[in-house]
Design an enzyme around this catalytic site. Structure first.
Site, short mmCIF file in Angstrom:
data_model
loop_
_atom_site.label_atom_id
_atom_site.label_comp_id
_atom_site.label_asym_id
_atom_site.label_seq_id
_atom_site.Cartn_x
_atom_site.Cartn_y
_atom_site.Cartn_z
N LYS A 13 -38.69 -77.22 -26.34
CA LYS A 13 -38.24 -76.58 -27.58
C LYS A 13 -37.06 -77.30 -28.22
CE LYS A 13 -35.55 -72.86 -25.37
NZ LYS A 13 -35.82 -73.23 -23.96
N ARG A 87 -31.65 -64.79 -26.71
CA ARG A 87 -32.19 -64.87 -25.35
C ARG A 87 -32.68 -63.52 -24.84
NH1 ARG A 87 -31.27 -69.40 -22.28
NH2 ARG A 87 -29.83 -70.94 -23.12
N ARG A 121 -37.18 -84.90 -13.06
CA ARG A 121 -36.02 -85.43 -13.80
C ARG A 121 -35.07 -86.16 -12.85
NH1 ARG A 121 -34.06 -80.02 -17.04
NH2 ARG A 121 -35.57 -80.06 -18.76
N ARG A 154 -30.37 -83.68 -10.10
CA ARG A 154 -29.35 -82.64 -10.23
C ARG A 154 -29.75 -81.43 -9.38
NH1 ARG A 154 -29.86 -84.13 -15.94
NH2 ARG A 154 -28.01 -85.28 -16.60
N ARG A 165 -34.04 -69.51 -13.22
CA ARG A 165 -33.95 -69.59 -14.67
C ARG A 165 -35.25 -69.13 -15.33
NH1 ARG A 165 -31.45 -74.48 -13.31
NH2 ARG A 165 -33.11 -75.77 -14.18
#
Length: 208
Positions: A13, A87, A121, A154, A165
């Site tokens: 997004k 949110r 990632r 990370r 999340r």
């Protein structure tokens, strides 16, 4: 046109919001970018955000006031695209009280794809450059192309934090889809799997 874009983490997004903003000539407003900028500049807002620990979200009252001030700026007069806000239902109801949303873009991406995108990632430990071992590989495995620093994963990009999340998104943010449908706001459901260009074409086709 006042737009907002919804989608779980790694749905793309942020990338699409920037592209849509460029296509339509409206500002891209990302609460995450605003928070990070203030943290880097050491502002009072940045210090407040840093005090929040354990992956908790910034309080609604603080986020609402930031968005309200941003929407008052002159560049929002002809529209905007919101990314990362609202949110939850409390924020959505507040947004309704200060501005009118013309359309909601909902990027639909399977959880399996999201997990794959995030867990692949990598970031350079030295210059912070971003990579992806599936979609954007370094020339040499584990080594940064720019500074030859070591690429690391990370802590937030591991299954545990990702699930946390996603749980927050599905429990707090996804209900906004029903909220806006009930409000009569135009909801555009977009397949979020594909190249960034393909996804942008899908979005612009339905917006036009």
């Amino acid at each position: 046109m006042n737009l907002l874009i919804l989608g779980p983490q790694a749905s793309g997004k942020g990338t699409q919001a920037k592209r849509i903003a460029k296509e339509l000539g409206i500002p891209h407003i990302s609460t995450g970018d605003i928070f990070r900028d203030n943290i880097e500049r050491g502002t009072d807002l940045g210090k407040k955000v840093l005090m929040i620990q354990g992956g908790e979200l910034v309080p609604d009252e603080l986020t609402n006031s930031i968005v309200k001030n941003r929407l008052k700026q002159e560049d929002c007069a002809n529209g905007y695209i919101l990314d990362g806000y609202p949110r939850n239902l409390v924020q959505a109801e507040y947004l309704n009280s200060i501005s009118q949303i013309d359309a909601v873009i909902d990027l639909e991406v399977p959880t399996k794809v999201i997990m794959e995108r995030i867990t692949s990632r990598r970031a350079c430990g030295d210059c912070k450059a971003d990579y992806n071992i599936i979609y954007m590989k370094p020339k040499q495995e584990g080594i940064c192309d720019k500074c030859e620093g070591e690429l690391i994963q990370r802590k937030d990009d591991t299954p545990g934090p990702i699930k946390k999340r996603l749980d927050i998104y599905y429990s707090q943010t996804q209900p906004l889809i029903s909220f806006y449908k009930e409000q009569g706001v135009s909801l555009k459901e977009i397949d979020g799997v594909g190249t960034p260009g393909e996804i942008l074409d899908r979005i612009m086709n339905v917006l036009r």
